[in-house]
Design a protein around this motif. Structure first.
Motif, PDB file in Angstrom:
ATOM      1  N   GLU A   1       0.833  -1.190   0.000  1.00 47.75           N
ATOM      2  CA  GLU A   1       0.000   0.000   0.000  1.00 47.75           C
ATOM      3  C   GLU A   1       0.875   1.250   0.000  1.00 47.75           C
ATOM      4  N   VAL A   2       0.583   2.144  -0.926  1.00 45.41           N
ATOM      5  CA  VAL A   2       1.320   3.399  -0.995  1.00 45.41           C
ATOM      6  C   VAL A   2       0.902   4.295   0.171  1.00 45.41           C
ATOM      7  N   GLN A   3       1.898   4.780   0.895  1.00 45.86           N
ATOM      8  CA  GLN A   3       1.632   5.731   1.986  1.00 45.86           C
ATOM      9  C   GLN A   3       2.572   6.920   1.853  1.00 45.86           C
ATOM     10  N   LEU A   4       2.005   8.096   2.018  1.00 49.97           N
ATOM     11  CA  LEU A   4       2.758   9.345   2.008  1.00 49.97           C
ATOM     12  C   LEU A   4       2.341  10.130   3.240  1.00 49.97           C
ATOM     13  N   VAL A   5       3.294  10.440   4.103  1.00 47.75           N
ATOM     14  CA  VAL A   5       2.981  11.116   5.360  1.00 47.75           C
ATOM     15  C   VAL A   5       3.766  12.423   5.435  1.00 47.75           C
ATOM     16  N   GLU A   6       3.025  13.525   5.353  1.00 47.78           N
ATOM     17  CA  GLU A   6       3.633  14.846   5.418  1.00 47.78           C
ATOM     18  C   GLU A   6       3.712  15.344   6.855  1.00 47.78           C
ATOM     19  N   SER A   7       4.704  16.183   7.115  1.00 44.59           N
ATOM     20  CA  SER A   7       4.848  16.823   8.417  1.00 44.59           C
ATOM     21  C   SER A   7       5.641  18.112   8.253  1.00 44.59           C
ATOM     22  N   GLY A   8       5.667  18.903   9.321  1.00 48.31           N
ATOM     23  CA  GLY A   8       6.472  20.116   9.314  1.00 48.31           C
ATOM     24  C   GLY A   8       5.710  21.408   9.163  1.00 48.31           C
ATOM     25  N   GLY A   9       4.416  21.312   8.947  1.00 53.87           N
ATOM     26  CA  GLY A   9       3.619  22.525   8.815  1.00 53.87           C
ATOM     27  C   GLY A   9       3.440  23.223  10.150  1.00 53.87           C
ATOM     28  N   GLY A  10       2.838  24.400  10.090  1.00 54.91           N
ATOM     29  CA  GLY A  10       2.592  25.151  11.315  1.00 54.91           C
ATOM     30  C   GLY A  10       2.267  26.594  11.018  1.00 54.91           C
ATOM     31  N   LEU A  11       2.278  27.390  12.072  1.00 58.76           N
ATOM     32  CA  LEU A  11       2.009  28.824  11.971  1.00 58.76           C
ATOM     33  C   LEU A  11       3.342  29.562  11.946  1.00 58.76           C
ATOM     34  N   VAL A  12       3.511  30.426  10.962  1.00 60.87           N
ATOM     35  CA  VAL A  12       4.763  31.167  10.825  1.00 60.87           C
ATOM     36  C   VAL A  12       4.435  32.593  10.407  1.00 60.87           C
ATOM     37  N   GLN A  13       5.272  33.523  10.817  1.00 58.99           N
ATOM     38  CA  GLN A  13       5.065  34.920  10.439  1.00 58.99           C
ATOM     39  C   GLN A  13       5.531  35.170   9.002  1.00 58.99           C
ATOM     40  N   PRO A  14       4.970  36.182   8.356  1.00 60.75           N
ATOM     41  CA  PRO A  14       5.458  36.538   7.015  1.00 60.75           C
ATOM     42  C   PRO A  14       6.965  36.776   7.035  1.00 60.75           C
ATOM     43  N   GLY A  15       7.640  36.259   6.022  1.00 66.72           N
ATOM     44  CA  GLY A  15       9.091  36.347   5.967  1.00 66.72           C
ATOM     45  C   GLY A  15       9.808  35.178   6.610  1.00 66.72           C
ATOM     46  N   GLY A  16       9.067  34.350   7.319  1.00 66.47           N
ATOM     47  CA  GLY A  16       9.659  33.216   8.006  1.00 66.47           C
ATOM     48  C   GLY A  16       9.886  32.018   7.096  1.00 66.47           C
ATOM     49  N   SER A  17      10.343  30.941   7.716  1.00 71.87           N
ATOM     50  CA  SER A  17      10.674  29.725   6.978  1.00 71.87           C
ATOM     51  C   SER A  17      10.059  28.500   7.642  1.00 71.87           C
ATOM     52  N   LEU A  18       9.828  27.494   6.832  1.00 72.07           N
ATOM     53  CA  LEU A  18       9.401  26.180   7.297  1.00 72.07           C
ATOM     54  C   LEU A  18      10.009  25.129   6.373  1.00 72.07           C
ATOM     55  N   ARG A  19      10.205  23.945   6.920  1.00 66.27           N
ATOM     56  CA  ARG A  19      10.677  22.826   6.114  1.00 66.27           C
ATOM     57  C   ARG A  19       9.672  21.683   6.241  1.00 66.27           C
ATOM     58  N   LEU A  20       9.058  21.341   5.135  1.00 62.01           N
ATOM     59  CA  LEU A  20       8.116  20.235   5.116  1.00 62.01           C
ATOM     60  C   LEU A  20       8.846  18.945   4.746  1.00 62.01           C
ATOM     61  N   SER A  21       8.353  17.854   5.314  1.00 61.10           N
ATOM     62  CA  SER A  21       8.889  16.533   4.990  1.00 61.10           C
ATOM     63  C   SER A  21       7.749  15.625   4.569  1.00 61.10           C
ATOM     64  N   CYS A  22       8.082  14.654   3.737  1.00 63.97           N
ATOM     65  CA  CYS A  22       7.107  13.650   3.317  1.00 63.97           C
ATOM     66  C   CYS A  22       7.828  12.309   3.283  1.00 63.97           C
ATOM     67  N   VAL A  23       7.401  11.424   4.151  1.00 68.13           N
ATOM     68  CA  VAL A  23       7.996  10.089   4.204  1.00 68.13           C
ATOM     69  C   VAL A  23       7.117   9.134   3.417  1.00 68.13           C
ATOM     70  N   ALA A  24       7.724   8.413   2.510  1.00 65.30           N
ATOM     71  CA  ALA A  24       6.990   7.514   1.627  1.00 65.30           C
ATOM     72  C   ALA A  24       7.247   6.056   1.986  1.00 65.30           C
ATOM     73  N   SER A  25       6.265   5.211   1.741  1.00 66.97           N
ATOM     74  CA  SER A  25       6.418   3.779   1.934  1.00 66.97           C
ATOM     75  C   SER A  25       5.469   3.048   1.003  1.00 66.97           C
ATOM     76  N   GLY A  26       5.753   1.761   0.807  1.00 63.31           N
ATOM     77  CA  GLY A  26       4.857   0.941  -0.002  1.00 63.31           C
ATOM     78  C   GLY A  26       5.167   0.922  -1.481  1.00 63.31           C
ATOM     79  N   PHE A  27       6.242   1.591  -1.878  1.00 63.18           N
ATOM     80  CA  PHE A  27       6.652   1.559  -3.281  1.00 63.18           C
ATOM     81  C   PHE A  27       8.142   1.881  -3.352  1.00 63.18           C
ATOM     82  N   SER A  28       8.708   1.685  -4.515  1.00 63.82           N
ATOM     83  CA  SER A  28      10.127   1.936  -4.713  1.00 63.82           C
ATOM     84  C   SER A  28      10.359   3.430  -4.910  1.00 63.82           C
ATOM     85  N   PHE A  29      10.607   4.101  -3.804  1.00 64.98           N
ATOM     86  CA  PHE A  29      10.661   5.563  -3.771  1.00 64.98           C
ATOM     87  C   PHE A  29      11.651   6.116  -4.792  1.00 64.98           C
TER      88      PHE A  29
END
Length: 122
Positions: free
Chosen positions: A1-29
């Motif tokens: 089963e293909v699974q994609l799990v995102e994380s890293g979101g949130g509340l940030v002020q204008p001009g700020g930074s965030l790093r999102l991640s997505c961990v995959a499983s169930g297929f040859s990434f």
């Protein structure tokens, strides 16, 4: 089963930074291009960025080019989206998707994760 799990979101002020991640499983990434898309409240799905399976090519929507960077670690089955200089108009739910997509061809629900919310506000 293909699974994609995102994380890293949130509340940030204008001009700020965030790093999102997505961990995959169930297929040859390492065999698949990977894509980030987003959906703002009340709006349609929007393509953000795509990276080639081996990381050799990266593609960006005009609205994020120069501010966002997509990358991947095939050893960790993970794709990232580094977002800098965030603006209020970047507020959206961000999804990763398996495969090559662009502004003209968007991923179906079956090829996307559940998403992570990014809110840019002061």
């Amino acid at each position: 089963e293909v699974q994609l799990v995102e994380s890293g979101g949130g509340l940030v002020q204008p001009g700020g930074s965030l790093r999102l991640s997505c961990v995959a499983s169930g297929f040859s990434f390492s065999s698949y291009d990977m894509t980030w898309v987003r959906q703002a409240p009340g709006k349609g799905l929007e393509w953000v960025s795509t990276i080639a399976s081996d990381g050799s090519g990266t593609y960006y929507a005009a609205s994020v080019k120069g501010r966002f960077t997509i990358s991947r670690d095939n050893a960790k089955n993970t794709v990232y989206l580094q977002m800098n200089s965030l603006k209020s108009e970047d507020t959206a739910r961000y999804y990763c998707a398996r495969g090559y997509y662009n502004e003209y061809r968007l991923p179906p629900l079956s090829n996307r994760g559940q998403g992570t919310q990014v809110t840019v506000s002061s």
